[in-house]
Design a protein around this motif. Structure first.
Motif, short mmCIF file in Angstrom:
data_model
loop_
_atom_site.label_atom_id
_atom_site.label_comp_id
_atom_site.label_asym_id
_atom_site.label_seq_id
_atom_site.Cartn_x
_atom_site.Cartn_y
_atom_site.Cartn_z
N ILE A 1 0.84 -1.21 0.00
CA ILE A 1 0.00 0.00 0.00
C ILE A 1 0.87 1.25 0.00
CG2 ILE A 1 -1.68 1.31 1.35
CD1 ILE A 1 -2.81 -1.35 2.34
N PHE A 2 1.97 1.20 0.77
CA PHE A 2 2.87 2.36 0.83
C PHE A 2 3.47 2.64 -0.56
CE2 PHE A 2 7.17 4.07 1.28
CZ PHE A 2 6.93 5.22 2.01
N ILE A 3 3.91 1.58 -1.24
CA ILE A 3 4.49 1.75 -2.57
C ILE A 3 3.46 2.32 -3.54
CG2 ILE A 3 5.33 0.49 -4.59
CD1 ILE A 3 7.48 0.94 -2.58
N LEU A 4 2.22 1.82 -3.47
CA LEU A 4 1.17 2.33 -4.35
C LEU A 4 0.92 3.82 -4.11
CD1 LEU A 4 -1.43 -0.59 -4.26
CD2 LEU A 4 -0.11 0.18 -6.26
N GLU A 5 0.81 4.21 -2.86
CA GLU A 5 0.54 5.62 -2.53
C GLU A 5 1.71 6.51 -2.92
OE1 GLU A 5 -2.64 5.36 1.16
OE2 GLU A 5 -0.49 5.62 1.61
N PHE B 1 -1.49 12.41 -14.57
CA PHE B 1 -2.47 12.68 -13.51
C PHE B 1 -3.45 11.52 -13.34
CE2 PHE B 1 -1.99 17.55 -13.83
CZ PHE B 1 -1.03 17.54 -12.84
N THR B 2 -3.79 10.85 -14.44
CA THR B 2 -4.67 9.68 -14.34
C THR B 2 -3.99 8.56 -13.57
OG1 THR B 2 -5.71 10.27 -16.46
CG2 THR B 2 -6.02 8.01 -15.67
N LEU B 3 -2.71 8.33 -13.86
CA LEU B 3 -1.95 7.34 -13.11
C LEU B 3 -1.84 7.74 -11.64
CD1 LEU B 3 0.92 6.52 -15.64
CD2 LEU B 3 -0.98 5.03 -14.98
N HIS B 4 -1.68 9.04 -11.40
CA HIS B 4 -1.62 9.56 -10.03
C HIS B 4 -2.88 9.18 -9.26
CE1 HIS B 4 -1.53 12.46 -6.74
NE2 HIS B 4 -2.62 13.05 -7.21
N GLY B 5 -4.04 9.44 -9.85
CA GLY B 5 -5.30 9.11 -9.19
C GLY B 5 -5.54 7.61 -9.11
N LEU B 6 -5.16 6.88 -10.17
CA LEU B 6 -5.42 5.44 -10.22
C LEU B 6 -4.66 4.69 -9.13
CD1 LEU B 6 -6.85 3.17 -11.76
CD2 LEU B 6 -4.84 3.03 -13.25
N PHE B 7 -3.39 5.04 -8.92
CA PHE B 7 -2.61 4.36 -7.89
C PHE B 7 -3.18 4.61 -6.50
CE2 PHE B 7 0.66 3.76 -11.11
CZ PHE B 7 1.23 2.55 -10.73
N TYR B 8 -3.64 5.84 -6.26
CA TYR B 8 -4.25 6.14 -4.97
C TYR B 8 -5.57 5.37 -4.79
CZ TYR B 8 -1.17 9.73 -3.06
OH TYR B 8 -0.11 10.37 -2.49
N VAL B 9 -6.37 5.31 -5.84
CA VAL B 9 -7.65 4.60 -5.76
C VAL B 9 -7.42 3.13 -5.45
CG1 VAL B 9 -9.60 3.77 -7.14
CG2 VAL B 9 -8.98 6.19 -7.19
N ILE B 10 -6.42 2.52 -6.11
CA ILE B 10 -6.13 1.11 -5.85
C ILE B 10 -5.68 0.91 -4.40
CG2 ILE B 10 -4.60 -0.81 -6.44
CD1 ILE B 10 -4.53 0.29 -9.31
N ALA B 11 -4.80 1.79 -3.92
CA ALA B 11 -4.31 1.67 -2.54
C ALA B 11 -5.45 1.83 -1.53
CB ALA B 11 -3.23 2.71 -2.29
N TRP B 12 -6.31 2.83 -1.76
CA TRP B 12 -7.42 3.06 -0.83
C TRP B 12 -8.44 1.92 -0.87
CZ3 TRP B 12 -7.98 8.75 -2.80
CH2 TRP B 12 -6.93 9.52 -2.27
N ALA B 13 -8.63 1.35 -2.08
CA ALA B 13 -9.56 0.22 -2.19
C ALA B 13 -9.03 -0.99 -1.42
CB ALA B 13 -9.76 -0.13 -3.66
N ILE B 14 -7.72 -1.21 -1.47
CA ILE B 14 -7.13 -2.32 -0.72
C ILE B 14 -7.29 -2.09 0.78
CG2 ILE B 14 -4.95 -3.49 -0.19
CD1 ILE B 14 -4.08 -2.97 -3.07
N LYS B 15 -7.13 -0.84 1.20
CA LYS B 15 -7.27 -0.51 2.62
C LYS B 15 -8.73 -0.54 3.07
CE LYS B 15 -4.97 3.13 4.01
NZ LYS B 15 -4.38 4.50 3.98
N GLY B 16 -9.66 -0.45 2.12
CA GLY B 16 -11.08 -0.42 2.45
C GLY B 16 -11.59 0.94 2.85
N THR B 17 -10.87 1.99 2.48
CA THR B 17 -11.25 3.37 2.85
C THR B 17 -11.47 4.24 1.61
OG1 THR B 17 -8.90 4.00 3.02
CG2 THR B 17 -9.99 3.21 5.03
N LEU B 18 -11.87 3.64 0.49
CA LEU B 18 -11.93 4.37 -0.78
C LEU B 18 -12.87 5.57 -0.71
CD1 LEU B 18 -11.20 4.67 -3.75
CD2 LEU B 18 -13.01 3.02 -4.30
N ILE B 19 -14.12 5.36 -0.34
CA ILE B 19 -15.10 6.44 -0.32
C ILE B 19 -14.69 7.53 0.66
CG2 ILE B 19 -17.52 7.02 0.04
CD1 ILE B 19 -16.98 5.26 -2.40
N LYS B 20 -14.25 7.12 1.84
CA LYS B 20 -13.83 8.09 2.86
C LYS B 20 -12.69 8.96 2.35
CE LYS B 20 -11.69 8.37 7.42
NZ LYS B 20 -11.11 7.59 8.55
#
Length: 741
Positions: free
Chosen positions: A176-180, A233-252
């Motif tokens: 998750i750290f690497i993705l973010e 910028f799309t890759l910027h957002g995509l990596f964060y979305v994947i990391a947050w989805a793994i953490k289970g905090t995407l919407i938040k």
């Protein structure tokens, strides 16, 4: 034309320097070279720092600059602005001095090179591909950006891996750290690219004028940078979305709006606006649904504002320089376009082309390869369309002409509007508009700073259909200069014009070469080859007289506004400098009287205040300069009113003397000036090969105005010929003059 006439020196001799060529004094030349050297040093240092910034060396250098300057009233944001944005503004300041010293007429006679050579800007390297026709210089730029992206990703990846070791992150959280961190790095690279994105679309920018790149060429670079920036910028957002989805905090996380640190929700809004612009700017969408592309592209305001809220003033100051220059140009365009412009003449030619003659002030300069953006309020308050100028600045000081071919709904309605005003009964199959006025507004003119068509002794002008329009201006300009003894290098000119049907041939009659320069054939070797591609033989109506419908337009005495970035150098420079100084003053006042006393530390709010200061400085300080510029322009125009009235009378008289009758081409002109071939297309391999052998070892400027397929065909043959040419053959230089948004 015979071979002897082609080899005869016509305008300028290599041995004799004409009296009219003015040479700059040693002092002026020295100052100009000094300014150029300083500009190049600043630019190379700025680009070099951006290139090195992702690595440890560049990062440490920026930190040292921040530590040395963060004690100022501007804080860290001011330090980042000094490093990333101030250099481009400083270059713009120096560009002001260079343009003022160069003077209004920047044309200087260049001696003919005894050893013709290739030039990076005019040698086509890539022809077929996603980038279109790419010159050697452009290819170098593309390679440098690709190398920068690869280097930045590599450098940031190494730094990310070092952070894992440094902070001893648990193995369960490493992914998750690497993705973010990877998402963060792609965002930073995108910001560094965004620093360049707005520079090419500042139409009247002093920077574009300094390097003599016209806006129609610069838009290509904006498209390339736009694709690259939005991909990052799309890759910027995509990596964060994947990391947050793994953490289970995407919407938040998506809805989070932090006061301290990066606010996520504004970033989501900014990215969505950018994605809308990106998708609708793709070529298939842009080609078939231009209005959709145009309207969604206005979302750049949302994109920029919410980007400032997302990253705060610290990071936004990295990209502020280019955005500020664009804002200056946009506000100046807004002020210029508020004025309605007199249409001195409106004419519908038989081939379905419209000719408009617009009123302009004497002090509004342009050259034969300029273009304008036109709005007709009866048709649309929002649509602006670019058109090449079809007249030479020497045709008249108080007017310019454009040719508009009916290709879509907007142009069709314009023609119907003109027909409805015509004293001649319009065609029955064309519906009439209830409106009988043409309320025109103009932005521009824009184009090359120097008339680069005059820099070649040998010219080949290749046009497709309405693409002949700018070349009519070139021919008129050359003939005027030959007649008046003004600086002009072209000696041999070949026009290659491809049209679908012969009813387009009367476009050539819009310029009367004999009246401009009597006996011009004794002074200029001009050959015109016309290819009618969809007719196998001359039309039975070849000799038939066609009626061009003229419309009398009510005039109010309003000419085009001189408030344009390509106008007066002194006022343009004052506008830039005072607006920039005003921005600094506003930032100081906000810091001293609001941010520091009230300890405003909210990142997104500081970003909002930062961009508010940018807008306020342009409107308040820049608006003050524009107001004074407008008063000065009115004073100058008042002195020229009588001359302008006489010029308008001449235009109207010329229209009436034509008795609204035009032939496709008189038989005399056909025999003496043009060779028409039916049912065939130009064979550029044969044309360039023949010209190369005939004209010998010389530089030949090849100018193309037409569809992308025509540009590709010409560029491919130029590349092939230049690569395989023999030492005694000509060198062809590719110059495109096609505006394709």
């Amino acid at each position: 034309m015979d071979a002897n006439s082609l080899n005869k020196p016509l305008l300028l001799s290599d041995e004799v320097e004409p009296d009219y060529v003015k040479k700059s004094s040693f002092l002026v030349s020295s100052v100009k070279w000094t300014l150029k050297i300083i500009i190049w040093v600043i630019f190379i240092a700025w680009v070099g720092l951006i290139f090195l910034y992702p690595g440890e060396i560049g990062n440490q250098l920026v930190k040292k600059i921040i530590n040395a300057t963060k004690g100022s009233v501007f804080g860290i944001a001011g330090s980042l602005f000094l490093v990333f944005s101030a250099p481009i503004l400083l270059i713009a300041f120096l560009a002001v001095a260079h343009l003022i010293i160069s003077g209004e007429d920047v044309f200087e006679k260049r001696k003919t090179s005894k050893n013709p050579s290739f030039r990076l800007w005019t040698f086509p390297v890539l022809v077929d591909g996603p980038f279109g026709v790419v010159s050697a210089a452009e290819l170098i730029g593309i390679i440098l950006f690709v190398v920068f992206i690869i280097w930045a990703v590599y450098a940031y990846t190494l730094r990310n891996l070092s952070f894992i070791t440094l902070f001893d992150i648990p193995s369960t959280e490493k992914g998750i750290f690497i993705l973010e961190m990877t998402g963060l790095r792609f965002g930073m690279i995108g910001l560094l690219c965004l620093a360049f994105l707005f520079l090419p679309v500042a139409r009247g920018s002093l920077l574009l004028r300094l390097i003599d790149i016209p806006f129609e060429h610069a838009t290509k670079y904006h498209v390339w940078l736009g694709h690259l920036t939005m991909m990052l910028f799309t890759l910027h957002g995509l990596f964060y979305v994947i990391a947050w989805a793994i953490k289970g905090t995407l919407i938040k996380e998506l809805l989070e709006w932090k006061n301290i640190g990066v606010a996520n929700l504004p970033g989501v809004i900014s990215l969505l606006a950018g994605l809308f612009m990106w998708v609708t700017s793709l070529h298939p969408v842009r080609k078939d649904y231009f209005e959709l592309f145009f309207y969604t592209h206005q979302l750049y305001v949302v994109f920029v504002v919410f980007l400032a809220l997302h990253v705060g003033e610290f990071l936004f100051s990295i990209v502020a320089g280019g955005i500020f220059i664009f804002m200056l140009d946009r506000f100046l365009r807004f002020c210029q376009s508020r004025r309605t412009v007199d249409v001195l003449s409106a004419k519908c030619l038989p081939c379905g082309t419209v000719e408009l003659v617009l009123s302009k002030p004497q002090n509004l300069r342009y050259n034969a390869l300029s273009f304008i953006f036109l709005q007709v309020r009866e048709l649309s308050w929002l649509q602006w369309h670019p058109f090449s100028v079809s007249s030479s600045p020497l045709d008249g000081k108080y007017h310019l002409s454009i040719l508009i071919k009916v290709l879509g709904e907007w142009t069709a309605r314009l023609r119907e509007s003109i027909l409805s005003m015509s004293e001649t009964e319009p065609q029955k199959d064309l519906p009439l508009l209830t409106k009988t006025m043409i309320t025109a507004s103009v932005e521009g003119p824009y184009g090359h700073e120097s008339p680069y068509h005059l820099m070649y002794e040998n010219l080949i002008l290749v046009a497709g259909g309405i693409g002949i329009s700018p070349f009519l201006a070139i021919l008129s300009d050359i003939l005027h200069r030959v007649r008046d003894g003004k600086p002009c290098l072209p000696r041999r000119i070949l026009v290659v014009w491809a049209v679908k049907k012969s009813d387009e041939l009367p476009l050539l009659s819009t310029i009367d070469m004999e009246s401009i320069c009597p006996f011009f054939s004794d002074k200029v070797n001009l050959e015109i080859n016309i290819y009618v591609t969809r007719e196998s033989m001359p039309s039975l109506e070849e000799g038939k007289v066609h009626v061009a419908l003229n419309s009398s337009c009510p005039v109010s005495g309003c000419s085009m506004s001189a408030l344009v970035g390509t106008g007066n150098n002194v006022w343009s420079g004052l506008y830039l400098i005072i607006s920039t100084v005003g921005f600094v003053i506003l930032m100081v006042l906000f810091r001293i009287f609001y941010i520091n006393p009230y300890q405003v530390s909210t990142w997104w709010y500081q970003g909002l205040l930062f961009i508010a200061c940018m807008v306020a400085s342009v409107i308040i300080f820049g608006g003050l300069v524009i107001g004074l510029w407008h008063l000065w322009d009115k004073k100058v125009s008042a002195r020229d009113d009588e001359h302008e009235k006489n010029d308008r009378i001449k235009v109207e008289s010329a229209q009436s003397n034509e008795t609204a009758v035009h032939k496709d081409l008189t038989q005399k002109n056909l025999e003496s000036s043009a060779i028409i071939q039916y049912g065939s297309r130009p064979d550029f391999k044969e044309i360039f090969g023949f010209i190369s052998r005939k004209w010998g070892h010389v530089d030949v400027g090849v100018f193309i105005c037409g569809p992308p397929t025509l540009q590709s065909s010409v560029a491919k043959e130029i590349r092939s010929h230049n690569v395989r040419r023999q030492s005694h053959h000509a060198i062809f230089h590719f110059n495109s003059h096609s505006f394709d948004l």
